[in-house]
Scaffold this motif. Structure first.
Motif, PDB file in Angstrom:
ATOM      1  N   TYR A  94      37.973  25.367  23.580  1.00 30.25           N
ATOM      2  CA  TYR A  94      36.808  25.614  24.408  1.00 30.25           C
ATOM      3  C   TYR A  94      36.985  26.856  25.285  1.00 30.25           C
ATOM      4  CZ  TYR A  94      35.886  20.713  23.206  1.00 30.25           C
ATOM      5  OH  TYR A  94      35.684  19.528  22.545  1.00 30.25           O
ATOM      6  N   GLU A  98      41.767  25.374  27.237  1.00 30.20           N
ATOM      7  CA  GLU A  98      41.247  24.067  26.838  1.00 30.20           C
ATOM      8  C   GLU A  98      41.181  23.924  25.331  1.00 30.20           C
ATOM      9  OE1 GLU A  98      38.010  22.243  29.514  1.00 30.20           O
ATOM     10  OE2 GLU A  98      37.614  24.388  29.533  1.00 30.20           O
ATOM     11  N   ALA A 101      38.882  18.710  22.471  1.00 29.20           N
ATOM     12  CA  ALA A 101      39.178  17.338  22.879  1.00 29.20           C
ATOM     13  C   ALA A 101      38.587  16.317  21.927  1.00 29.20           C
ATOM     14  CB  ALA A 101      38.635  17.083  24.286  1.00 29.20           C
ATOM     15  N   GLN A 102      37.782  16.763  20.990  1.00 30.73           N
ATOM     16  CA  GLN A 102      37.119  15.868  20.055  1.00 30.73           C
ATOM     17  C   GLN A 102      38.126  15.236  19.095  1.00 30.73           C
ATOM     18  OE1 GLN A 102      34.172  17.859  17.713  1.00 30.73           O
ATOM     19  NE2 GLN A 102      33.549  16.016  16.592  1.00 30.73           N
ATOM     20  N   TRP A 128      45.647  11.470  19.668  1.00 30.27           N
ATOM     21  CA  TRP A 128      44.430  11.884  20.383  1.00 30.27           C
ATOM     22  C   TRP A 128      44.203  11.017  21.619  1.00 30.27           C
ATOM     23  CZ3 TRP A 128      40.101   8.763  21.115  1.00 30.27           C
ATOM     24  CH2 TRP A 128      38.969   9.395  21.667  1.00 30.27           C
ATOM     25  N   ARG A 132      43.981  12.327  25.495  1.00 30.38           N
ATOM     26  CA  ARG A 132      42.802  12.124  26.353  1.00 30.38           C
ATOM     27  C   ARG A 132      43.184  11.377  27.637  1.00 30.38           C
ATOM     28  NH1 ARG A 132      42.061  14.953  23.175  1.00 30.38           N
ATOM     29  NH2 ARG A 132      42.492  16.185  25.044  1.00 30.38           N
ATOM     30  N   ASP A 135      43.930  13.795  30.327  1.00 29.66           N
ATOM     31  CA  ASP A 135      42.865  14.674  30.814  1.00 29.66           C
ATOM     32  C   ASP A 135      42.557  14.385  32.286  1.00 29.66           C
ATOM     33  OD1 ASP A 135      42.651  15.751  28.293  1.00 29.66           O
ATOM     34  OD2 ASP A 135      40.862  14.615  27.747  1.00 29.66           O
ATOM     35  N   TYR A 154      33.876   7.812  28.353  1.00 29.85           N
ATOM     36  CA  TYR A 154      34.737   8.956  28.051  1.00 29.85           C
ATOM     37  C   TYR A 154      35.339   8.830  26.658  1.00 29.85           C
ATOM     38  CZ  TYR A 154      37.924  12.807  29.121  1.00 29.85           C
ATOM     39  OH  TYR A 154      38.579  14.026  29.114  1.00 29.85           O
ATOM     40  N   ASN A 157      32.371   9.421  23.950  1.00 29.49           N
ATOM     41  CA  ASN A 157      31.777  10.746  23.959  1.00 29.49           C
ATOM     42  C   ASN A 157      32.738  11.822  23.473  1.00 29.49           C
ATOM     43  OD1 ASN A 157      29.347   9.698  24.851  1.00 29.49           O
ATOM     44  ND2 ASN A 157      29.913   9.893  27.003  1.00 29.49           N
ATOM     45  N   ASN A 158      34.033  11.547  23.520  1.00 27.19           N
ATOM     46  CA  ASN A 158      35.003  12.454  22.908  1.00 27.19           C
ATOM     47  C   ASN A 158      35.289  12.080  21.457  1.00 27.19           C
ATOM     48  OD1 ASN A 158      36.116  14.562  24.825  1.00 27.19           O
ATOM     49  ND2 ASN A 158      36.297  12.748  26.107  1.00 27.19           N
ATOM     50  N   SER A 161      31.492  12.748  19.791  1.00 27.63           N
ATOM     51  CA  SER A 161      30.943  14.081  20.060  1.00 27.63           C
ATOM     52  C   SER A 161      29.450  14.159  19.760  1.00 27.63           C
ATOM     53  CB  SER A 161      31.679  15.131  19.228  1.00 27.63           C
ATOM     54  OG  SER A 161      31.286  16.436  19.573  1.00 27.63           O
TER      55      SER A 161
END
Length: 304
Positions: A94, A98, A101-102, A128, A132, A135, A154, A157-158, A161
Motif C-alpha cells: 500500500y 505497508e 494486509a489482504q 496471515w 494481522r 497490526d 477486522y 474485512n481483511n 477485502s
C-alpha cells in the motif's frame, strides 16, 4: 559398506546439511516467492518508482506467477454455484512501509458476487492471522487466536477485502463441525455505513480442514423482526447524534469538532445495539433458521 548403503548415508547427510529452503515444498516456495515480490514492491515504493511502467509490469507478472503457485498448492477445487477462481491479491503493498494486509488465496464467487469463498493453505492462513494480530489497528483480543478473531470486523474485512463498505458480525452461530474440522459461523451485515440498528442479513463462515483454510460470506434469507429491548438501547444514542447534527448544520461552522462526537456517538450506539442483539438473538424465531443456513453454506465449502 556396500554401494547402496553408501548412497543412503550420503543422502541422509545431504538432507541434514541442506538449508531448509532447499527442501521446501510448494507451499513454502509460494511463501518465499510472495515475500520476495512484496519486498520488491515496498522497495519500489520507497524509491518513488511505484508508478514506473517497468515496475508495474514486474508486479503484474509477479501477481500472475503467485496466482499459479497458489492454485498448484491448493490443487483442484470446485464449489457448487461458485465459478472459476481468481487470485485474491491485486497489489503487493500500500505504501513504502505497508505490505498488503489482504489474505492471499483463491476466491470463488457466484455471478452476482453475493456468495464467496476464499481458500488458502492452512499455513498461509496462520501466518496471515499472526501478522494481522500485530497490526496497530487490530482490535483488543485479536491476538488471542482464531476464536476471538472471527468475532471482529477486522478479521473479515481483511480476509475478504470488500469493494467498499465492510462486514460487521452481530452474533456467533453454533454450527456443527465434522470430525477433523474447525468451523465457525457468524450472522452479520455487509454495509457501506455504520450499521446502527439495521438487522443483519449476511452469513460468514470460517473452516479449517485438510490443510486448507476457508473464509466465506453469503446472503441470508431470514425474517428478522425488530427486537424492542435492543431498539430501546439504541434510540438514546441516535437521538443524541441527531440533535448534535442539527446544531452543527444550523451553525455551519467550518471544521466543527462536534462531527467527531457525532461519529463516536453513532458508533457507540451501533456497538450497544449489537451487544444486545447477540444476547437476545438465540431466543428469537429466526435463530434456528440462521444456523441451518450457515450449516448449508459450510456444506458447500466442504464440496458437498
Amino acid at each position: 559398506m556396500n554401494r547402496i548403503a553408501q548412497r543412503l548415508a550420503c543422502a541422509v547427510l545431504l538432507a541434514a546439511t541442506l538449508p531448509l529452503a532447499a527442501m521446501a515444498g510448494p507451499e513454502e516456495d509460494y511463501v518465499a516467492a510472495r515475500d520476495k515480490a512484496v519486498a520488491a514492491s515496498l522497495a519500489a515504493a520507497k524509491a518513488g518508482k511505484s508508478s514506473d511502467e517497468a515496475v508495474a509490469k514486474r508486479e503484474e507478472a509477479a501477481l500472475k506467477d503467485l496466482g499459479k503457485r497458489m492454485a498448484a498448492v491448493l490443487g483442484p477445487l470446485k464449489f457448487k454455484g461458485l465459478g472459476t477462481p481468481t487470485y485474491t491479491l491485486q497489489v503487493l503493498s500500500y505504501s513504502e512501509t505497508e505490505p498488503v494486509a489482504q489474505l492471499d488465496g483463491l476466491s470463488f464467487a457466484n455471478k452476482d458476487f453475493t456468495s464467496r469463498i476464499i481458500v488458502t493453505p492452512e499455513g498461509v492462513f496462520q501466518g496471515w492471522l499472526a501478522a494481522r494480530a500485530k497490526d496497530k489497528e487490530a482490535p483488543v483480543g485479536f491476538a488471542g487466536g482464531l476464536k476471538p478473531a472471527v468475532t471482529t470486523d477486522y478479521f473479515y474485512n481483511n480476509a475478504l477485502s470488500f469493494d467498499g463498505g465492510g462486514y460487521t458480525p452481530y452474533v456467533a452461530l453454533p454450527v456443527a463441525a465434522v470430525p477433523g474440522e474447525t468451523a465457525f459461523a457468524m450472522l452479520g451485515l455487509y454495509s457501506d455505513d455504520v450499521p446502527g440498528n439495521a438487522a443483519p442479513g449476511d452469513l460468514a463462515i470460517v473452516r479449517i480442514a485438510d490443510g486448507r483454510a476457508m473464509v466465506g460470506t453469503t446472503q441470508a434469507k431470514l425474517d428478522i423482526k425488530p427486537i424492542a429491548a435492543c431498539d430501546a438501547i439504541w434510540k438514546p444514542y441516535t437521538a443524541k447524534a441527531d440533535a448534535l447534527r442539527s446544531a452543527v448544520e444550523k451553525e455551519n461552522r467550518e471544521n466543527d469538532p462536534r462531527w467527531d462526537e457525532i461519529s463516536k456517538t453513532e458508533g457507540d450506539g451501533s456497538d450497544a445495539y449489537r451487544a444486545c442483539f447477540a444476547k437476545e438473538a438465540p431466543n428469537q424465531p429466526f435463530f434456528a433458521a440462521a444456523v441451518k443456513q450457515a450449516e448449508a453454506f459450510l456444506a458447500t465449502a466442504r464440496g458437498k
